[in-house]
Design an enzyme around this catalytic site. Structure first.
Site, PDB file in Angstrom:
ATOM      1  N   ASP A  36      -1.694  -9.816   8.474  1.00 57.65           N
ATOM      2  CA  ASP A  36      -1.659  -9.190   7.058  1.00 57.65           C
ATOM      3  C   ASP A  36      -0.445  -7.826   7.355  1.00 57.65           C
ATOM      4  O   ASP A  36      -1.158  -6.723   7.125  1.00 57.65           O
ATOM      5  CB  ASP A  36      -2.899  -8.530   6.592  1.00 57.65           C
ATOM      6  N   HIS A  90      -0.926  -2.745  -4.432  1.00 55.45           N
ATOM      7  CA  HIS A  90      -0.571  -3.491  -5.452  1.00 55.45           C
ATOM      8  C   HIS A  90      -0.380  -2.882  -6.877  1.00 55.45           C
ATOM      9  O   HIS A  90      -0.832  -3.390  -7.800  1.00 55.45           O
ATOM     10  CB  HIS A  90      -1.313  -4.741  -5.329  1.00 55.45           C
ATOM     11  N   ARG A 141       0.613  -1.255  -0.057  1.00 54.96           N
ATOM     12  CA  ARG A 141       0.136   0.008  -0.090  1.00 54.96           C
ATOM     13  C   ARG A 141       0.690   1.330  -0.004  1.00 54.96           C
ATOM     14  O   ARG A 141       2.001   1.517   0.474  1.00 54.96           O
ATOM     15  CB  ARG A 141      -0.946  -0.104   1.090  1.00 54.96           C
ATOM     16  N   HIS A 181       2.750 -12.785  -5.425  1.00 50.97           N
ATOM     17  CA  HIS A 181       1.547 -13.035  -4.682  1.00 50.97           C
ATOM     18  C   HIS A 181       0.953 -14.301  -4.868  1.00 50.97           C
ATOM     19  O   HIS A 181      -0.190 -14.603  -4.605  1.00 50.97           O
ATOM     20  CB  HIS A 181       0.508 -11.813  -5.164  1.00 50.97           C
ATOM     21  N   GLU A 185       5.073 -12.436   0.995  1.00 48.01           N
ATOM     22  CA  GLU A 185       5.477 -11.481  -0.343  1.00 48.01           C
ATOM     23  C   GLU A 185       6.624 -10.745   0.454  1.00 48.01           C
ATOM     24  O   GLU A 185       6.593  -9.916   1.194  1.00 48.01           O
ATOM     25  CB  GLU A 185       4.185 -10.561  -0.455  1.00 48.01           C
TER      26      GLU A 185
HETATM   27  C1  GLA Z   1      -2.134  -8.286   0.143  1.00 40.60           C
HETATM   28  C2  GLA Z   1      -2.450  -7.256   1.116  1.00 40.60           C
HETATM   29  C3  GLA Z   1      -3.767  -7.728   1.755  1.00 40.60           C
HETATM   30  C4  GLA Z   1      -4.920  -8.240   0.901  1.00 40.60           C
HETATM   31  C5  GLA Z   1      -4.229  -8.996  -0.357  1.00 40.60           C
HETATM   32  C6  GLA Z   1      -5.059  -9.407  -1.447  1.00 40.60           C
HETATM   33  O1  GLA Z   1      -1.331  -9.277   0.604  1.00 40.60           O
HETATM   34  O2  GLA Z   1      -1.797  -6.999   2.423  1.00 40.60           O
HETATM   35  O3  GLA Z   1      -4.400  -6.663   2.598  1.00 40.60           O
HETATM   36  O4  GLA Z   1      -5.274  -7.007   0.016  1.00 40.60           O
HETATM   37  O5  GLA Z   1      -2.933  -8.542  -0.852  1.00 40.60           O
HETATM   38  O6  GLA Z   1      -6.498  -9.633  -1.059  1.00 40.60           O
END
Ligand code: GLA
Length: 386
Positions: A288, A142, A117, A215, A353
């Protein structure tokens, strides 16, 4: 998935004869003898625009296969052996191009120009403010609305001692709001020791920001009908980045010690994922977040180890990147119909990731993601099975 093989490239270790840009057309049938390794090109349907999509299946001498399409540079399948030597697909994805075009949450795709982000889709660079596409609750995620996961890459099988596929894409100045023409190269190499190496490279003609990653969603059980909560994880990271409610890092680098984010010792994903007394677990809807690797050497070093106890599969992630986003499929909700008709439910896949920190363009204290003309962006990540 259409399976009619249009081309076989058999790259025998002893008889290396692969052309740089085009696999050698030796036969139109599968060879009788098991090749040392190979790259098979086949038809994967077409986009609504009519553009043909190709599937390149990389196979190593052990029988591990990785299927990659030129749409999004996406890993659509990946087979890995369990403790009895049984190869099963351990990634989430779709059987056909229609599934990907309809919309998937970045399954297996190359993510860019900026993975993760950028707050409010804005950043300043060399005195100018840039406004990016906003596609995630007020933020840029992304690479934007049409990120690198949704573009056609040029795929070129490479000669060498391992099956190697190079993908290139030039992102135009202004694309999704980013400055500079960015020439990107992503090279997938399937190594003989059951490891997939991903080399990322980029150059620009104007200062810009870059943060490339892959991803892939993994379910190492090979059974994506089941959750990933019993997978055991070690992250070689002693700090992580707390986020706000919109998943933008606050700027703090918080020690993991004493929190559900401590994976310096092995824990199952499920052990603390629902500990909603922890604000960060609440904000992430689980995990996350970006973990900061303890070893900040930027050499290729071990970042994560994931074990699936039933199948015995163990995956290691090595990277030259400073951080790793560990995402536990919290947004999966059964809506996306995946391979073999499986509806991917909540937490049936996890992602690791490798990347620079999210929102670095707005956080001067974070390691820089700026790329200038005459500089080369270069990172490597390896996913290895043992
Ligand atoms: C990433 C983001 C998550 C989400 C996924 C896709 O890894 O960090 O918050 O947006 O992608 O769903």
């Amino acid at each position: 998935m259409k399976t009619n093989t249009s081309l076989w490239a058999i790259c025998l270790l002893a008889l290396m004869s692969c052309n740089q840009n085009q696999p050698t057309q030796q036969t139109t049938e599968k060879p009788a003898a098991t090749p040392t390794f190979s790259i098979e090109k086949s038809d994967f349907g077409s986009l609504p625009t009519g553009e043909a999509v190709s599937l390149y299946t990389l196979r190593n001498k052990n029988g591990m296969t990785v299927g990659i399409i030129n749409y999004g540079g996406t890993i659509v399948s990946w087979t890995a052996p369990d403790k009895n030597g049984k190869y099963e697909d351990i990634t989430l994805g779709c059987d056909s191009i229609e599934g990907y075009v309809k919309g998937v949450p970045y399954f297996g795709a190359i993510v860019g120009r900026y993975g993760n982000r950028i707050a409010k889709g804005k950043f300043n660079l060399e005195g100018k403010t840039y406004t990016l596409a906003v596609n995630n609750i007020g933020n840029h995620l992304h690479g934007g609305i049409k990120g690198f996961d949704k573009v056609m890459w040029t795929a070129m099988p490479q000669s060498g001692s391992d099956p190697t596929l190079k993908l290139t894409y030039t992102s135009k100045d202004g694309e999704e709001g980013y400055p500079g023409n960015l020439a990107v190269e992503v090279t997938y190499t399937l190594l003989a020791d059951n490891a997939l190496k991903i080399d990322y490279k980029a150059t620009t003609d104007k200062a810009t920001v870059v943060n490339l990653t892959n991803h892939a969603y993994f379910n190492l059980s090979g059974k994506p009908e089941s959750t990933i909560l019993d997978h055991e994880v070690v992250l070689n990271a002693d700090r992580f980045l707390p986020v706000d409610k919109t998943l933008i890092p606050t700027g703090e680098l918080k020690p993991v010690a004493g929190t559900p984010f401590d994976f310096t010792k092995k824990y199952t994903i499920g052990a603390r994922i629902n500990d909603t007394t922890d604000t960060q677990i609440r904000y992430g809807g689980g995990y996350d977040h970006a973990w900061i690797l303890t070893d900040n050497s930027k050499t290729l070093r071990l970042a994560a180890t994931v074990t699936e106890p039933t199948s015995g599969r163990v995956m290691e992630v090595l990277t030259t990147e400073p951080a790793i986003q560990f995402y536990t499929g919290n947004f999966l909700n059964g809506e996306v119909i995946g391979k073999k008709g499986v509806k991917y439910q909540h937490r049936t896949g996890f992602c690791l990731e490798t990347e620079h920190y999210p929102d670095s363009p707005n956080k001067p204290a974070f390691p820089t993601t700026t790329l200038k003309p005459n500089e080369v962006y270069q990172t490597t990540t390896v996913y290895k099975f043992r």
